[in-house]
Design a protein around this motif. Structure first.
Motif, PDB file in Angstrom:
ATOM      1  N   ASP A  63      47.091  70.999  76.460  1.00  0.00           N
ATOM      2  CA  ASP A  63      47.274  69.949  75.439  1.00  0.00           C
ATOM      3  C   ASP A  63      47.177  70.900  74.222  1.00  0.00           C
ATOM      4  OD1 ASP A  63      44.342  70.449  76.098  1.00  0.00           O
ATOM      5  OD2 ASP A  63      43.744  68.354  75.198  1.00  0.00           O
ATOM      6  N   TRP A  64      46.703  72.052  74.014  1.00  0.00           N
ATOM      7  CA  TRP A  64      46.761  72.687  72.786  1.00  0.00           C
ATOM      8  C   TRP A  64      48.231  73.484  72.431  1.00  0.00           C
ATOM      9  CZ3 TRP A  64      43.745  72.358  68.489  1.00  0.00           C
ATOM     10  CH2 TRP A  64      42.602  71.621  68.656  1.00  0.00           C
ATOM     11  N   ARG A  65      49.068  73.555  73.289  1.00  0.00           N
ATOM     12  CA  ARG A  65      50.298  74.280  72.990  1.00  0.00           C
ATOM     13  C   ARG A  65      51.293  73.647  72.291  1.00  0.00           C
ATOM     14  NH1 ARG A  65      52.605  75.338  79.271  1.00  0.00           N
ATOM     15  NH2 ARG A  65      54.415  76.216  77.873  1.00  0.00           N
ATOM     16  N   GLY A  66      51.946  74.405  71.438  1.00  0.00           N
ATOM     17  CA  GLY A  66      52.789  73.742  70.448  1.00  0.00           C
ATOM     18  C   GLY A  66      52.186  73.261  68.948  1.00  0.00           C
ATOM     19  N   ARG A  67      50.666  73.835  68.923  1.00  0.00           N
ATOM     20  CA  ARG A  67      50.178  73.300  67.893  1.00  0.00           C
ATOM     21  C   ARG A  67      49.744  74.554  66.865  1.00  0.00           C
ATOM     22  NH1 ARG A  67      45.824  69.256  70.641  1.00  0.00           N
ATOM     23  NH2 ARG A  67      45.461  68.601  68.673  1.00  0.00           N
ATOM     24  N   GLY A  68      50.437  75.722  66.888  1.00  0.00           N
ATOM     25  CA  GLY A  68      50.136  76.748  66.061  1.00  0.00           C
ATOM     26  C   GLY A  68      49.118  77.659  66.203  1.00  0.00           C
ATOM     27  N   LEU A  69      48.364  77.448  67.432  1.00  0.00           N
ATOM     28  CA  LEU A  69      47.125  78.166  67.901  1.00  0.00           C
ATOM     29  C   LEU A  69      47.694  79.422  68.280  1.00  0.00           C
ATOM     30  CD1 LEU A  69      44.224  78.453  68.364  1.00  0.00           C
ATOM     31  CD2 LEU A  69      44.162  77.096  70.258  1.00  0.00           C
ATOM     32  N   GLY A  70      49.005  79.569  69.198  1.00  0.00           N
ATOM     33  CA  GLY A  70      49.299  80.661  69.749  1.00  0.00           C
ATOM     34  C   GLY A  70      49.916  81.753  68.695  1.00  0.00           C
ATOM     35  N   ASP A  71      50.465  81.088  67.697  1.00  0.00           N
ATOM     36  CA  ASP A  71      50.605  81.669  66.522  1.00  0.00           C
ATOM     37  C   ASP A  71      49.742  82.584  65.738  1.00  0.00           C
ATOM     38  OD1 ASP A  71      53.527  80.870  66.668  1.00  0.00           O
ATOM     39  OD2 ASP A  71      52.879  79.222  65.295  1.00  0.00           O
ATOM     40  N   ARG A  72      48.537  82.004  65.597  1.00  0.00           N
ATOM     41  CA  ARG A  72      47.199  82.388  64.885  1.00  0.00           C
ATOM     42  C   ARG A  72      46.537  83.583  65.905  1.00  0.00           C
ATOM     43  NH1 ARG A  72      43.076  77.810  63.403  1.00  0.00           N
ATOM     44  NH2 ARG A  72      41.920  79.994  62.707  1.00  0.00           N
ATOM     45  N   PHE A  73      46.608  83.343  67.144  1.00  0.00           N
ATOM     46  CA  PHE A  73      46.203  84.306  68.125  1.00  0.00           C
ATOM     47  C   PHE A  73      47.227  85.618  67.899  1.00  0.00           C
ATOM     48  CE2 PHE A  73      43.856  81.705  71.278  1.00  0.00           C
ATOM     49  CZ  PHE A  73      42.710  82.420  70.812  1.00  0.00           C
ATOM     50  N   VAL A  74      48.509  85.426  67.993  1.00  0.00           N
ATOM     51  CA  VAL A  74      49.443  86.539  67.870  1.00  0.00           C
ATOM     52  C   VAL A  74      49.015  87.279  66.250  1.00  0.00           C
ATOM     53  CG1 VAL A  74      51.658  87.292  67.541  1.00  0.00           C
ATOM     54  CG2 VAL A  74      51.124  85.892  69.464  1.00  0.00           C
ATOM     55  N   GLN A  75      48.989  86.537  65.440  1.00  0.00           N
ATOM     56  CA  GLN A  75      48.815  87.213  64.297  1.00  0.00           C
ATOM     57  C   GLN A  75      47.472  88.062  64.038  1.00  0.00           C
ATOM     58  OE1 GLN A  75      50.801  87.388  61.355  1.00  0.00           O
ATOM     59  NE2 GLN A  75      49.255  88.749  60.257  1.00  0.00           N
ATOM     60  N   LEU A  76      46.364  87.254  64.705  1.00  0.00           N
ATOM     61  CA  LEU A  76      45.141  88.272  64.873  1.00  0.00           C
ATOM     62  C   LEU A  76      45.223  89.404  65.510  1.00  0.00           C
ATOM     63  CD1 LEU A  76      42.088  88.391  64.502  1.00  0.00           C
ATOM     64  CD2 LEU A  76      41.747  87.128  66.597  1.00  0.00           C
ATOM     65  N   ALA A  77      46.048  89.383  66.796  1.00  0.00           N
ATOM     66  CA  ALA A  77      46.446  90.638  67.462  1.00  0.00           C
ATOM     67  C   ALA A  77      47.211  91.655  66.737  1.00  0.00           C
ATOM     68  CB  ALA A  77      47.417  90.309  68.887  1.00  0.00           C
ATOM     69  N   LYS A  78      47.884  91.286  65.920  1.00  0.00           N
ATOM     70  CA  LYS A  78      48.662  92.264  65.053  1.00  0.00           C
ATOM     71  C   LYS A  78      47.915  92.803  63.825  1.00  0.00           C
ATOM     72  CE  LYS A  78      53.599  89.994  65.602  1.00  0.00           C
ATOM     73  NZ  LYS A  78      54.488  89.475  64.916  1.00  0.00           N
ATOM     74  N   GLU A  79      47.029  92.026  63.535  1.00  0.00           N
ATOM     75  CA  GLU A  79      46.044  92.670  62.604  1.00  0.00           C
ATOM     76  C   GLU A  79      44.991  93.409  63.318  1.00  0.00           C
ATOM     77  OE1 GLU A  79      44.110  89.105  60.694  1.00  0.00           O
ATOM     78  OE2 GLU A  79      45.888  88.394  59.885  1.00  0.00           O
ATOM     79  N   LEU A  80      44.811  93.521  64.460  1.00  0.00           N
ATOM     80  CA  LEU A  80      43.727  94.225  65.274  1.00  0.00           C
ATOM     81  C   LEU A  80      44.467  95.465  65.792  1.00  0.00           C
ATOM     82  CD1 LEU A  80      41.909  91.293  66.963  1.00  0.00           C
ATOM     83  CD2 LEU A  80      41.006  92.755  65.116  1.00  0.00           C
ATOM     84  N   SER A  81      45.792  95.234  65.875  1.00  0.00           N
ATOM     85  CA  SER A  81      46.407  96.532  66.613  1.00  0.00           C
ATOM     86  C   SER A  81      47.791  96.720  65.595  1.00  0.00           C
ATOM     87  CB  SER A  81      46.873  96.207  68.007  1.00  0.00           C
ATOM     88  OG  SER A  81      47.532  97.371  68.401  1.00  0.00           O
ATOM     89  N   PRO A  82      47.573  97.010  64.506  1.00  0.00           N
ATOM     90  CA  PRO A  82      48.800  97.240  63.551  1.00  0.00           C
ATOM     91  C   PRO A  82      50.021  98.420  63.660  1.00  0.00           C
ATOM     92  CG  PRO A  82      46.733  98.266  62.454  1.00  0.00           C
ATOM     93  CD  PRO A  82      46.267  97.575  63.843  1.00  0.00           C
ATOM     94  N   GLN A  83      49.430  99.176  64.751  1.00  0.00           N
ATOM     95  CA  GLN A  83      50.475 100.185  64.955  1.00  0.00           C
ATOM     96  C   GLN A  83      51.390  99.494  66.220  1.00  0.00           C
ATOM     97  OE1 GLN A  83      46.979 100.021  65.905  1.00  0.00           O
ATOM     98  NE2 GLN A  83      46.911 100.191  68.208  1.00  0.00           N
TER      99      GLN A  83
END
Length: 147
Positions: free
Chosen positions: A81-101
């Motif tokens: 019930d949390w799909r499509g609400r922008g949460l996955g986008d936030r996780f991917v942004q965090l992953a990119k910040e944590l693994s910028p290479q």
């Protein structure tokens, strides 16, 4: 309000429950090689204590999980019930910040919504397999993101 934070040992059961609900909803035709209890044990004994595990918390409940292992985005699952609400986008942004290479990940070929999601975030499919190297024996695809 949704909070992203590092998982703690106390979160392991709820993390496994999010994974199970997400997997069952998104991939109903994929045969899981492990029971629910085995999945819970794996998250409690291996994933949460030994990998870079992040959770999304809303209203005191865990609603998402992301696991990084170096440049491998090994898990990204949301409560259905949390799909499509922008949460996955936030996780991917965090992953990119944590693994910028750069990042890479695997998803099943049958999971077309995941393909669209990752491609929207700049991931490119670089390898397709017949599934003989994964436990589910399900054809999969490897995606890569480079900054």
């Amino acid at each position: 309000m949704i909070t992203l934070r590092k998982a703690t040992a106390e979160d392991a059961s709820a993390v496994a429950d999010v994974w199970l609900r997400s997997f069952n909803a998104a991939l109903p035709t994929v045969v899981r090689p492990h029971s629910d209890d085995e999945v819970r044990d794996h998250f409690r004994e291996f994933v949460v204590p030994r990998q870079d595990t992040w959770v999304a918390e809303a209203g005191g409940a865990l609603v998402g999980v992301m696991v990084l292992h170096g440049e491998l985005l090994s898990q990204l699952h949301l409560a259905p019930d949390w799909r499509g609400r922008g949460l996955g986008d936030r996780f991917v942004q965090l992953a990119k910040e944590l693994s910028p290479q750069g990042l890479n990940l695997w998803t099943f070929q049958i999971n077309k919504p995941a393909h669209r999601f990752h491609e929207r975030h700049g991931f490119v499919a670089v390898e397709y397999t017949d599934g003989s190297d994964n436990e589910e024996r399900e054809p999969d695809v490897r995606y890569v993101w480079k900054p």
